[in-house]
Design a protein around this motif. Structure first.
Motif, PDB file in Angstrom:
ATOM      1  N   GLU A  35      55.532  38.111  26.893  1.00 17.99           N
ATOM      2  CA  GLU A  35      56.675  39.030  26.840  1.00 17.99           C
ATOM      3  C   GLU A  35      56.609  40.010  25.667  1.00 17.99           C
ATOM      4  O   GLU A  35      57.235  41.055  25.697  1.00 17.99           O
ATOM      5  N   ASP A  36      55.827  39.687  24.629  1.00 17.98           N
ATOM      6  CA  ASP A  36      55.740  40.622  23.503  1.00 17.98           C
ATOM      7  C   ASP A  36      54.656  41.690  23.685  1.00 17.98           C
ATOM      8  O   ASP A  36      54.458  42.534  22.826  1.00 17.98           O
ATOM      9  N   GLU A  37      53.956  41.642  24.841  1.00 16.11           N
ATOM     10  CA  GLU A  37      52.953  42.680  25.099  1.00 16.11           C
ATOM     11  C   GLU A  37      53.541  43.791  25.942  1.00 16.11           C
ATOM     12  O   GLU A  37      54.412  43.559  26.766  1.00 16.11           O
ATOM     13  N   GLU A  38      53.035  44.988  25.768  1.00 13.92           N
ATOM     14  CA  GLU A  38      53.499  46.098  26.588  1.00 13.92           C
ATOM     15  C   GLU A  38      52.577  46.224  27.793  1.00 13.92           C
ATOM     16  O   GLU A  38      51.384  45.969  27.693  1.00 13.92           O
ATOM     17  N   PHE A  39      53.150  46.616  28.923  1.00 14.77           N
ATOM     18  CA  PHE A  39      52.312  46.791  30.114  1.00 14.77           C
ATOM     19  C   PHE A  39      52.057  48.262  30.372  1.00 14.77           C
ATOM     20  O   PHE A  39      52.982  49.041  30.573  1.00 14.77           O
ATOM     21  N   GLN A  40      50.763  48.621  30.352  1.00 10.87           N
ATOM     22  CA  GLN A  40      50.443  50.031  30.594  1.00 10.87           C
ATOM     23  C   GLN A  40      49.770  50.237  31.938  1.00 10.87           C
ATOM     24  O   GLN A  40      49.480  51.355  32.325  1.00 10.87           O
ATOM     25  N   GLY A  41      49.496  49.109  32.643  1.00 12.37           N
ATOM     26  CA  GLY A  41      48.819  49.217  33.932  1.00 12.37           C
ATOM     27  C   GLY A  41      47.759  48.147  34.039  1.00 12.37           C
ATOM     28  O   GLY A  41      47.368  47.551  33.026  1.00 12.37           O
ATOM     29  N   PRO A  42      47.282  47.898  35.284  1.00  8.04           N
ATOM     30  CA  PRO A  42      46.300  46.831  35.485  1.00  8.04           C
ATOM     31  C   PRO A  42      45.026  47.036  34.662  1.00  8.04           C
ATOM     32  O   PRO A  42      44.315  46.066  34.371  1.00  8.04           O
ATOM     33  N   GLY A  43      44.758  48.282  34.270  1.00  8.45           N
ATOM     34  CA  GLY A  43      43.554  48.578  33.498  1.00  8.45           C
ATOM     35  C   GLY A  43      43.425  47.749  32.237  1.00  8.45           C
ATOM     36  O   GLY A  43      42.321  47.420  31.801  1.00  8.45           O
ATOM     37  N   GLN A  44      44.567  47.370  31.653  1.00  8.01           N
ATOM     38  CA  GLN A  44      44.511  46.609  30.406  1.00  8.01           C
ATOM     39  C   GLN A  44      44.005  45.170  30.601  1.00  8.01           C
ATOM     40  O   GLN A  44      43.770  44.446  29.644  1.00  8.01           O
ATOM     41  N   LEU A  45      43.818  44.763  31.874  1.00 16.34           N
ATOM     42  CA  LEU A  45      43.298  43.417  32.140  1.00 16.34           C
ATOM     43  C   LEU A  45      41.771  43.376  32.037  1.00 16.34           C
ATOM     44  O   LEU A  45      41.163  42.304  32.085  1.00 16.34           O
ATOM     45  N   GLN A  46      41.158  44.544  31.946  1.00 18.09           N
ATOM     46  CA  GLN A  46      39.701  44.628  31.865  1.00 18.09           C
ATOM     47  C   GLN A  46      39.141  43.647  30.830  1.00 18.09           C
ATOM     48  O   GLN A  46      39.547  43.676  29.670  1.00 18.09           O
ATOM     49  N   GLY A  47      38.218  42.774  31.314  1.00 18.72           N
ATOM     50  CA  GLY A  47      37.540  41.848  30.417  1.00 18.72           C
ATOM     51  C   GLY A  47      38.389  40.679  29.943  1.00 18.72           C
ATOM     52  O   GLY A  47      37.948  39.867  29.133  1.00 18.72           O
ATOM     53  N   ARG A  48      39.628  40.557  30.468  1.00 18.90           N
ATOM     54  CA  ARG A  48      40.482  39.464  30.004  1.00 18.90           C
ATOM     55  C   ARG A  48      40.489  38.330  31.013  1.00 18.90           C
ATOM     56  O   ARG A  48      39.872  38.416  32.069  1.00 18.90           O
ATOM     57  N   ARG A  49      41.213  37.240  30.689  1.00 18.01           N
ATOM     58  CA  ARG A  49      41.236  36.064  31.569  1.00 18.01           C
ATOM     59  C   ARG A  49      42.594  35.921  32.246  1.00 18.01           C
ATOM     60  O   ARG A  49      43.634  35.999  31.602  1.00 18.01           O
ATOM     61  N   LEU A  50      42.537  35.683  33.568  1.00 14.40           N
ATOM     62  CA  LEU A  50      43.750  35.582  34.378  1.00 14.40           C
ATOM     63  C   LEU A  50      43.809  34.221  35.051  1.00 14.40           C
ATOM     64  O   LEU A  50      42.944  33.886  35.855  1.00 14.40           O
ATOM     65  N   ALA A  51      44.855  33.445  34.765  1.00 12.98           N
ATOM     66  CA  ALA A  51      44.996  32.135  35.416  1.00 12.98           C
ATOM     67  C   ALA A  51      45.827  32.296  36.691  1.00 12.98           C
ATOM     68  O   ALA A  51      46.818  33.022  36.704  1.00 12.98           O
ATOM     69  N   THR A  52      45.418  31.635  37.765  1.00 10.10           N
ATOM     70  CA  THR A  52      46.154  31.733  39.024  1.00 10.10           C
ATOM     71  C   THR A  52      45.761  30.635  40.012  1.00 10.10           C
ATOM     72  O   THR A  52      44.661  30.081  39.926  1.00 10.10           O
ATOM     73  N   SER A  53      46.679  30.327  40.933  1.00  9.21           N
ATOM     74  CA  SER A  53      46.332  29.453  42.069  1.00  9.21           C
ATOM     75  C   SER A  53      45.934  30.313  43.266  1.00  9.21           C
ATOM     76  O   SER A  53      45.721  29.802  44.354  1.00  9.21           O
ATOM     77  N   TYR A  54      45.912  31.625  43.068  1.00 10.98           N
ATOM     78  CA  TYR A  54      45.558  32.549  44.152  1.00 10.98           C
ATOM     79  C   TYR A  54      44.364  33.406  43.743  1.00 10.98           C
ATOM     80  O   TYR A  54      44.469  34.626  43.608  1.00 10.98           O
ATOM     81  N   PRO A  55      43.187  32.766  43.535  1.00  8.18           N
ATOM     82  CA  PRO A  55      42.038  33.519  43.019  1.00  8.18           C
ATOM     83  C   PRO A  55      41.593  34.658  43.939  1.00  8.18           C
ATOM     84  O   PRO A  55      41.174  35.704  43.452  1.00  8.18           O
ATOM     85  N   PHE A  56      41.714  34.483  45.257  1.00  9.57           N
ATOM     86  CA  PHE A  56      41.196  35.521  46.162  1.00  9.57           C
ATOM     87  C   PHE A  56      42.120  36.733  46.229  1.00  9.57           C
ATOM     88  O   PHE A  56      41.661  37.873  46.214  1.00  9.57           O
ATOM     89  N   LEU A  57      43.435  36.488  46.288  1.00  6.83           N
ATOM     90  CA  LEU A  57      44.374  37.619  46.268  1.00  6.83           C
ATOM     91  C   LEU A  57      44.321  38.329  44.923  1.00  6.83           C
ATOM     92  O   LEU A  57      44.439  39.553  44.840  1.00  6.83           O
ATOM     93  N   THR A  58      44.135  37.546  43.854  1.00 12.87           N
ATOM     94  CA  THR A  58      44.037  38.140  42.520  1.00 12.87           C
ATOM     95  C   THR A  58      42.790  39.020  42.415  1.00 12.87           C
ATOM     96  O   THR A  58      42.846  40.138  41.909  1.00 12.87           O
ATOM     97  N   ARG A  59      41.681  38.521  42.955  1.00 14.25           N
ATOM     98  CA  ARG A  59      40.435  39.312  42.931  1.00 14.25           C
ATOM     99  C   ARG A  59      40.618  40.617  43.704  1.00 14.25           C
ATOM    100  O   ARG A  59      40.205  41.689  43.264  1.00 14.25           O
ATOM    101  N   GLN A  60      41.298  40.507  44.859  1.00 16.33           N
ATOM    102  CA  GLN A  60      41.536  41.706  45.667  1.00 16.33           C
ATOM    103  C   GLN A  60      42.386  42.736  44.896  1.00 16.33           C
ATOM    104  O   GLN A  60      42.104  43.927  44.901  1.00 16.33           O
TER     105      GLN A  60
END
Ligand code: ATP
Ligand code: ZN
Length: 296
Positions: A109-134
């Motif tokens: 919550e203390d991070e600002e969201f500027q768009g999906p681009g900021q996820l580049q090179g980061r780690r994403l936890a999910t139970s939906y790996p295929f939808l997340t990849r898409q």
């Protein structure tokens, strides 16, 4: 002709509503407490009670001809299956208007969201790996996906991920874990699916009949039968406020020449939206009744 099988969730968020919908559609099953299989008593249609995650595969493999499952699960499993079977697909025949939820990207919550681009090179936890990849591919982002089966929302505080993709309904769980939802990956609800292959003509006919019935019940659930009294000279205005209905029935009221009774079928939502205007147009004695079944 072989018997048809319908797969629904055995227990969980979709279980009760799915069974209720089938029963209101006129299907009756010989219930057995623990078994996964309920025999159809009045039609050659049996029920399979399983985990929701298994339903897409049962449909893709043709074990079941119909199934009710969340779009989130159906899409995820189809994408997963495409690794082995590139032609795998499931199309919803009917969205069922329950089991609504959203698959959301959430970040601390203390991070600002500027768009999906900021996820580049980061780690994403999910139970939906295929939808997340898409989702990531659509935005041209490369990130590491950390697949987890549960407790996804604690991954950022444990340091195993920088953000998550998870189902959100109220957001309470996210807030408790100091996360905020920032982008929608999928808007989902329960839907009725069929097996992709064609069946023999008798089974196709039975399937079409079931679809018509389920559609009728589902439509009825959102529809109300409205009865009210209205000034005769404002009839046109009042009819316009009850759209979605075919021409309303207008009946004379004994001993009253200036007022009539109006009966109309309309969706519940439309009715509530227009209630104030109906009153302003002189409607009185308003009665709203449930509709049990509808044939278009
Ligand atoms: P199963 O034991 O069958 O695998 P489950 O624990 O995976 O069950 P449920 O929690 O019962 O699944 O949810 C089933 C479906 O309900 C979800 O896949 C989703 O489509 C829908 N749903 C609606 N609201 C929510 C929510 N707030 N959280 C999770 N799922 C929801
Ligand atoms: Zn599940």
């Amino acid at each position: 002709m072989t018997r048809l099988k319908i797969a629904i969730q055995k227990s969980g968020r979709l279980a009760e509503k799915s069974l209720g919908l089938l029963e209101r559609s006129g299907l009756s099953f010989a219930r057995s407490k623990d078994k996964l299989f309920w025999y159809g008593r009045n039609l050659p249609v049996d029920l399979l009670l399983v985990r929701d995650d298994d339903i897409p595969r049962l449909l893709l493999e043709g074990v079941c001809q119909l199934g009710i499952v969340g779009e989130n699960v159906a899409l995820e499993k189809v994408l997963e299956n495409r690794r082995r079977r590139p032609e795998a697909r499931l199309e919803p025949m009917l969205k069922l208007e329950y089991g609504h939820c959203r698959l959301m990207l959430a970040i601390p919550e203390d991070e600002e969201f500027q768009g999906p681009g900021q996820l580049q090179g980061r780690r994403l936890a999910t139970s939906y790996p295929f939808l997340t990849r898409q989702y990531l591919d659509t935005h041209g982002v490369e990130a590491d996906i950390v697949p987890l089966n549960g407790a996804v929302e604690i991954a950022p505080s444990l340091g195993t991920a920088d953000a998550i993709v998870d189902l959100v309904s109220t957001g309470t769980t996210l807030r408790a874990n100091h996360l905020k939802a920032v982008d929608e990956v999928l808007d989902s609800q329960a839907a009725l699916y069929r097996t992709p292959g064609t069946l023999d003509p008798d089974n196709e006919a039975l399937l079409a009949k079931l679809l018509t019935r389920i559609q009728g019940v589902q439509q009825a659930a959102e529809t109300k039968y409205v009865m009210l009294h209205a000034p005769r000279d404002r009839l046109a205005e009042i009819s316009d406020l009850l759209p979605g209905a075919e021409s309303p029935t207008v009946l004379n009221l004994e001993g009253q020449s200036d007022r009539v009774a109006v009966h109309a079928v309309c969706t519940e939502q439309v009715f509530w939206e227009h209630l104030e205007e109906l009153k302003a147009a002189g409607a009185s004695a308003v009665l709203v009744l449930p509709v049990e079944k509808m044939l278009a």
